[in-house]
Write an enzyme that holds these catalytic residues in place. Structure first.
Site, PDB file in Angstrom:
ATOM      1  CD  GLN A 237    -102.488  73.746  26.388  1.00 44.82           C
ATOM      2  OE1 GLN A 237    -103.270  73.718  27.331  1.00 44.82           O
ATOM      3  NE2 GLN A 237    -101.169  73.689  26.572  1.00 44.82           N
TER       4      GLN A 237
ATOM      5  CD  GLU B 282     -87.939  78.470  37.212  1.00 40.74           C
ATOM      6  OE1 GLU B 282     -86.795  78.180  36.801  1.00 40.74           O
ATOM      7  OE2 GLU B 282     -88.159  79.248  38.150  1.00 40.74           O
ATOM      8  CE  LYS B 283     -90.801  71.419  28.636  1.00 38.67           C
ATOM      9  NZ  LYS B 283     -91.512  72.030  27.479  1.00 38.67           N
TER      10      LYS B 283
ATOM     11  CB  SER C 185     -90.506  68.145  26.637  1.00 37.98           C
ATOM     12  OG  SER C 185     -91.611  68.230  25.779  1.00 37.98           O
TER      13      SER C 185
ATOM     14  CB  ALA D 186     -96.896  62.010  27.624  1.00 42.66           C
TER      15      ALA D 186
ATOM     16  CG  HIS E 266     -95.227  65.725  34.057  1.00 42.78           C
ATOM     17  ND1 HIS E 266     -94.899  65.049  32.908  1.00 42.78           N
ATOM     18  CD2 HIS E 266     -95.840  66.864  33.664  1.00 42.78           C
ATOM     19  CE1 HIS E 266     -95.294  65.753  31.858  1.00 42.78           C
ATOM     20  NE2 HIS E 266     -95.856  66.863  32.283  1.00 42.78           N
TER      21      HIS E 266
ATOM     22  NE  ARG F  12     -95.139  69.615  21.425  1.00 44.67           N
ATOM     23  CZ  ARG F  12     -95.784  70.420  22.264  1.00 44.67           C
ATOM     24  NH1 ARG F  12     -95.208  70.773  23.392  1.00 44.67           N
ATOM     25  NH2 ARG F  12     -96.987  70.871  21.969  1.00 44.67           N
TER      26      ARG F  12
HETATM   27  O1  PAF Z   1     -98.013  72.765  30.673  1.00 40.76           O
HETATM   28  C1  PAF Z   1     -98.938  72.005  30.353  1.00 40.76           C
HETATM   29  O2  PAF Z   1     -98.808  70.789  30.366  1.00 40.76           O
HETATM   30  C2  PAF Z   1    -100.255  72.607  29.921  1.00 40.76           C
HETATM   31  O3  PAF Z   1    -100.072  73.786  29.231  1.00 40.76           O
HETATM   32  C3  PAF Z   1    -101.248  72.792  31.086  1.00 40.76           C
HETATM   33  C4  PAF Z   1    -100.735  73.785  32.101  1.00 40.76           C
HETATM   34  C5  PAF Z   1    -101.505  71.456  31.759  1.00 40.76           C
HETATM   35  C6  PAF Z   1    -102.589  73.317  30.558  1.00 40.76           C
HETATM   36  O4  PAF Z   1    -103.154  72.439  29.633  1.00 40.76           O
END
Ligand code: PAF
Length: 282
Positions: free
Chosen positions: A61, A150-151, A187, A32, A37, A189
């Site tokens: 996670q 850094e977010k 983000s 996404a 990014h 999200r």
């Molecule tokens: O920050 C993220 O998008 C995730 O936590 C990461 C570092 C890709 C690990 O899944």
């Protein structure tokens, strides 16, 4: 465009570059993709011979199954965005089976206490999941440099600790927070917010900048109380936490010290969508 979905193929592809001591830049993502990014990828392109991006929504996670289910998955779109940025970028977008090889579970990590603060308190097991996947990805890619925003400041500190404790030969590069026009931190999200929620979410950054100003004359506790009170009057936003913490240890600031750098951290729910942000108080 080179897109792999098997770790075996990635390792074989990168092997000659590693043997030639080429610099490999790595940007791990959960897809996404947004401008934030892409800025990490640009940083990597500037400073390495090759750039590889991973796209993988890591189940271990997520402490909230609903969050995992609703996390945006937009692989085709992501590949197209990367191609537009630079078609030389290598993509690794594995399945859960390929990366976890049968056991979709986290290992347990000791990050010298960093894991017990803020996100760690509110998302049990989250940093074990992050450590597990980041370590696996580093072992597959063997990057020279790896780029993190850094977010997720606490994640950045945790990854640095992981690398240090495991003697991994990768340089971790922290990159500035990328913001939308209204200063909402970018983000994946944010995609789930309505247009109205997205516009109003500017309150998060505004609160952080006001807190920064207040911290000049008030104690950390007074600033925290002010933020808590401010969010009590908000119907759209629910404050999960606001903390002023030492950038190094991430421990809550009880009494200001001139020798320490502090940062304010915030997590807010908007209609069940969790947003985080932070600001340096220097
Ligand atoms: O920050 C993220 O998008 C995730 O936590 C990461 C570092 C890709 C690990 O899944």
């Amino acid at each position: 465009m080179t897109v792999f979905d098997k770790q075996k193929e990635v390792k074989a592809y990168l092997k000659p570059f590693l043997q030639d001591k080429k610099k490999i830049g790595f940007v791990p993502t959960m897809g996404a993709l947004h401008e934030g990014h892409l800025s990490l990828m640009n940083e990597s392109l500037k400073n390495n011979d090759y750039t590889i991006v991973s796209i993988f929504v890591n189940p271990t996670q997520f402490n909230n199954p609903d969050d995992l289910k609703k996390y945006p998955r937009t692989l085709e779109n992501d590949v197209a965005k990367i191609k537009t940025l630079n078609s030389q970028i290598i993509i690794y977008a594995p399945s859960v089976e390929d990366i976890y090889e049968g056991e979709t579970a986290s290992k347990s990590f000791d990050y010298d206490g960093l894991e017990f603060q803020m996100e760690g308190k509110h998302r049990p097991g989250h940093f074990d999941g992050v450590g597990t996947i980041v370590k696996k990805l580093f072992e597959i890619v063997n990057p020279t440099n790896a780029y993190f925003g850094e977010k997720d400041f606490q994640q950045l500190a945790i990854v640095r600790k992981l690398v240090h404790k495991n003697n991994m030969a990768v340089n971790i590069v922290g990159c500035k927070i990328f913001r939308e026009e209204n200063k909402l931190a970018m983000s994946s999200r944010n995609e789930r917010l309505s247009a109205d929620e997205r516009a109003k979410a500017t309150i998060i950054y505004k609160t952080l900048t006001e807190a920064k100003k207040l911290f000049g004359t008030k104690t950390a506790n007074e600033v925290t109380n002010w933020v808590v009170k401010k969010f009590k009057n908000q119907s759209l936003f629910e404050l999960e936490y606001f903390e002023i913490a030492d950038e190094q240890t991430l421990l809550t600031c009880k009494r200001k010290s001139k020798n320490k750098n502090y940062r304010a951290f915030i997590a807010v729910f908007v209609n069940n969508i969790r947003l985080i942000d932070n600001i340096s108080l220097k």
